[in-house]
Design an enzyme around this catalytic site. Sequence first.
Site, short mmCIF file in Angstrom:
data_model
loop_
_atom_site.label_atom_id
_atom_site.label_comp_id
_atom_site.label_asym_id
_atom_site.label_seq_id
_atom_site.Cartn_x
_atom_site.Cartn_y
_atom_site.Cartn_z
N GLU A 48 -1.55 -79.67 -12.56
CA GLU A 48 -2.49 -79.58 -13.67
C GLU A 48 -1.72 -79.03 -14.87
O GLU A 48 -1.23 -77.91 -14.83
CB GLU A 48 -3.64 -78.63 -13.34
CG GLU A 48 -4.77 -79.22 -12.57
CD GLU A 48 -5.91 -78.22 -12.42
OE1 GLU A 48 -6.13 -77.41 -13.34
OE2 GLU A 48 -6.54 -78.23 -11.36
N ASP A 59 -11.87 -69.96 -18.35
CA ASP A 59 -10.68 -69.26 -17.86
C ASP A 59 -10.78 -67.75 -18.02
O ASP A 59 -11.35 -67.25 -18.98
CB ASP A 59 -9.44 -69.78 -18.60
CG ASP A 59 -9.14 -71.22 -18.25
OD1 ASP A 59 -9.06 -71.52 -17.05
OD2 ASP A 59 -8.99 -72.05 -19.17
#
Length: 258
Positions: A48, A59
């Site tokens: 990724e 995040d």
Amino acid sequence: MRIADKFTELERKKEKALIAYVCAGDPSSEATKEIVHSLVKGGADIVELGLPFSDPVADGPTIQAASTRALEAGMNPDLYFEMAASIKENVPLVCMTYYNLIYKRGTEKFARDCAESGITGIIVPDLPAEESDELHESCKKHGVDLIFLITPVTTETRMKSILEKTSGFVYIVSRLGVTGERVDVAESTKNILGHIHTDVPKAVGFGISNKDQAAELIKAGADAVIVGSAFVNFIASDDNINGRIEELASELKESCRK
């Protein structure tokens, strides 16, 4: 390499996949290419490649800090695609980013740029499946997988619609909250794995940082584990980055072979 081809290859070997996250441009474009090489050398099957955004709402602090460092170093979508095209590892590359950047560039152009630079999948944490038709069509046109997320609170109805749209793999969020290392595997994650019935590979992320957690999830039915913050922490430490990344990737991959 397409994501489906990688999972077919691993199925022949009777292995599960290690998916590793790195934020592009942290600490630099050249360093990112070296880090990707270390991840693959250690055993990562899919990488990724995060396209940094100024407000990465999914995040936690570790990847937020990585995004800030990358943006301050000058990373942007144009440089991102140039860098992705220069990576010559024999694994699928997946873009993880936020919809604002895709919308600004245009869904058609973004999907085309992904395909032309060797990106074979896109993950957009803040794009609901119900609002994804435009990007979904652009991805189909250019042969790019659009990967959707299932969380512990996704309803059965939404889960069905997500599974109808996702390709490459389905991203199962292991717990509520944001990305980041955790000390245990939530029981709810195992329950989700047992309730998802699909031919698309099931990949679990958010909070996985060591080989024991990876092994536990593989045993519970995951086809892949996704690890990000544990690698990014090494990058932030600026101490034998590539050696430590390769070592952790090797440990995690070993759990995917059992």
